[in-house]
Design a protein around this motif. Structure first.
Motif, mmCIF file in Angstrom:
data_model
loop_
_atom_site.group_PDB
_atom_site.id
_atom_site.type_symbol
_atom_site.label_atom_id
_atom_site.label_comp_id
_atom_site.label_asym_id
_atom_site.label_seq_id
_atom_site.Cartn_x
_atom_site.Cartn_y
_atom_site.Cartn_z
ATOM 1 N N PRO A 9 4.764 1.519 -3.959
ATOM 2 C CA PRO A 9 3.818 3.091 -3.116
ATOM 3 C C PRO A 9 3.231 3.210 -4.506
ATOM 4 C CG PRO A 9 3.942 3.073 -1.175
ATOM 5 C CD PRO A 9 5.969 2.322 -2.114
ATOM 6 N N THR B 99 10.125 -2.247 -14.466
ATOM 7 C CA THR B 99 8.753 -2.467 -13.449
ATOM 8 C C THR B 99 8.884 -1.326 -14.084
ATOM 9 O OG1 THR B 99 9.561 -3.601 -11.777
ATOM 10 C CG2 THR B 99 7.613 -1.641 -11.285
ATOM 11 N N GLU C 274 4.083 2.981 -7.653
ATOM 12 C CA GLU C 274 4.169 2.203 -8.489
ATOM 13 C C GLU C 274 2.991 1.787 -8.437
ATOM 14 O OE1 GLU C 274 9.135 2.150 -9.959
ATOM 15 O OE2 GLU C 274 8.500 0.548 -8.253
ATOM 16 N N LEU C 275 2.664 0.831 -6.992
ATOM 17 C CA LEU C 275 1.406 -0.172 -6.946
ATOM 18 C C LEU C 275 0.360 0.995 -7.145
ATOM 19 C CD1 LEU C 275 2.539 -1.817 -3.374
ATOM 20 C CD2 LEU C 275 2.263 -3.172 -6.457
ATOM 21 N N SER D 284 2.147 -9.918 -11.632
ATOM 22 C CA SER D 284 4.067 -9.999 -11.505
ATOM 23 C C SER D 284 4.452 -11.535 -11.268
ATOM 24 C CB SER D 284 4.690 -9.694 -9.905
ATOM 25 O OG SER D 284 5.675 -9.811 -9.174
ATOM 26 N N GLU E 292 -4.179 -4.034 -16.444
ATOM 27 C CA GLU E 292 -3.607 -4.281 -14.868
ATOM 28 C C GLU E 292 -1.905 -5.532 -14.802
ATOM 29 O OE1 GLU E 292 -7.307 -6.550 -12.236
ATOM 30 O OE2 GLU E 292 -8.014 -4.804 -13.646
ATOM 31 N N GLN F 113 8.952 -11.405 -5.123
ATOM 32 C CA GLN F 113 8.042 -10.346 -4.884
ATOM 33 C C GLN F 113 6.695 -10.988 -4.366
ATOM 34 O OE1 GLN F 113 8.226 -7.254 -8.317
ATOM 35 N NE2 GLN F 113 10.259 -7.206 -7.802
ATOM 36 N N PRO G 38 7.472 -3.125 -6.483
ATOM 37 C CA PRO G 38 6.822 -1.230 -6.483
ATOM 38 C C PRO G 38 7.167 -0.969 -5.330
ATOM 39 C CG PRO G 38 6.253 -3.918 -7.778
ATOM 40 C CD PRO G 38 7.579 -4.123 -6.920
ATOM 41 N N ILE H 144 2.364 -9.390 -6.197
ATOM 42 C CA ILE H 144 3.077 -8.483 -5.035
ATOM 43 C C ILE H 144 2.544 -8.561 -3.590
ATOM 44 C CG2 ILE H 144 3.447 -6.542 -4.955
ATOM 45 C CD1 ILE H 144 5.274 -7.438 -7.577
ATOM 46 N N THR I 281 -3.112 -1.231 -11.232
ATOM 47 C CA THR I 281 -3.347 -2.521 -10.662
ATOM 48 C C THR I 281 -2.115 -3.687 -10.968
ATOM 49 O OG1 THR I 281 -5.306 -2.014 -10.720
ATOM 50 C CG2 THR I 281 -4.788 -4.093 -9.793
ATOM 51 N N HIS I 282 -1.592 -4.049 -9.718
ATOM 52 C CA HIS I 282 -0.852 -5.430 -9.648
ATOM 53 C C HIS I 282 -0.921 -6.229 -9.087
ATOM 54 C CE1 HIS I 282 2.157 -1.848 -10.409
ATOM 55 N NE2 HIS I 282 3.298 -2.742 -10.899
ATOM 56 N N GLN J 242 10.832 -6.275 1.188
ATOM 57 C CA GLN J 242 10.436 -5.833 -0.088
ATOM 58 C C GLN J 242 11.277 -5.099 -0.949
ATOM 59 O OE1 GLN J 242 7.166 -3.723 -0.783
ATOM 60 N NE2 GLN J 242 8.777 -2.021 -1.547
#
Length: 303
Positions: free
Chosen positions: A53, A18, A55-56, A34, A31, A39, A51, A64, A60-61, A45
């Protein structure tokens, strides 16, 4: 015509995939997709090391926490959704990053899945009920009788894989292995696969530390909230099923935690075996220098 790229980051659980994905997404201003099949679920979680908050917020993920655990979602649906998303993302980004330890889901995007027959829903329900009531061994024995080749080649200790093979056998009347052609689908992008690894003891130590951290962060409370839904396939997952046994009174907490660590170590071993099959993967030690990985990626792009 320009070439688009997918940087696929693979490796065993707790190795640091990650963190690397976010660094590469930042470097290439892109971006992240995943490919971690657990996940996907909003309620899972802590136990999936999804990930955080922060990390998010760093990139842009996609894929997830976008589903509920009671939503049936399989690798075929993921392949379709991920390829459609990549088509859109590559219109604005030359490079997209994908990260995840679910080998089949990674392959679904990079190589494509074999075309399997339509599955009878009643057959799937029956097999899942049998697994819940009887355990995995009777299903393994049935698969060995119906398709010895598949029995020898799939991850036979993975309930999902066994049930998937059986439902194909029973729905089609043909061996699951007969549908596996092994031909990669043509993709509109070039995949560059980066693998992270470490000495086995380092991997195991990192896993043990992660499990302890999950417990500290409230994994048991997360599992308690999911207890009424423990029959769902999504929750037949390391970290959850062991704590369900604790909550059922079958195990004490200390033993349940030790089983999480043991089963996660086994999972990591299977991940490495799977990912090592790809001879094109460029491997780096988990204590990598980002500049070296970026240089390797650019070299692949120029080749």
């Amino acid at each position: 015509m320009k070439t688009n790229y997918l940087i696929s980051i693979v490796g065993p659980t707790a190795i640091g995939k990650t963190a690397l994905s976010i660094k590469l997404a930042s470097h290439f201003n892109t971006e992240i997709i995943s490919a971690d099949s657990r996940q996907f679920y909003n309620e899972m979680q802590i136990g999936t090391a999804a990930p955080t908050p922060s990390e998010l917020a760093a990139a842009t993920h996609h894929f997830i926490k976008h589903l509920s655990v009671d939503h049936y979602y399989n690798v075929g649906a993921f392949e379709k959704d991920a390829i459609a998303l990549l088509d859109k993302l590559h219109q604005k980004h030359k490079v997209v990053v994908m990260v995840g330890g679910s080998g089949l889901y990674v392959n679904a995007v990079t190589k494509g899945l074999d075309d399997l027959p339509k599955i009878d829903v009643a057959t799937r329900t029956l097999l899942n009920t049998r697994y819940q009531n009887e355990g995995l061994k009777p299903l393994q024995a049935q698969l060995k009788a119906l398709d010895p080749k598949a029995y020898k080649t799939i991850a036979i200790d993975n309930p999902q894989r066994v049930i998937r093979a059986l439902e194909v056998c029973l729905s089609s009347g043909k061996p699951y292995s007969s549908f596996l052609k092994g031909k990669d689908k043509t993709r509109a992008f070039k995949t560059i696969t980066i693998g992270l690894t470490a000495e086995r003891q380092n991997i195991y130590d990192r896993i043990n530390q992660r499990v302890d951290l999950m417990i500290t962060e409230g994994l048991l409370d997360e599992v308690k909230q999911l207890k009424p839904m423990q029959h769902l396939n999504a929750l037949n997952t390391v970290g959850y099923k062991e704590l369900f046994n604790y909550l059922d009174g079958t195990w004490d907490l200390e033993f349940a935690i030790s089983e999480i660590k043991k089963n996660t170590r086994r999972f990591a071993k299977r991940q490495l075996t799977w990912f090592k099959k790809n001879e094109n993967t460029i491997w780096f030690d988990y204590q990598y220098k980002l500049e070296a990985i970026v240089a390797a990626i650019k070299l692949e792009m120029d080749s």
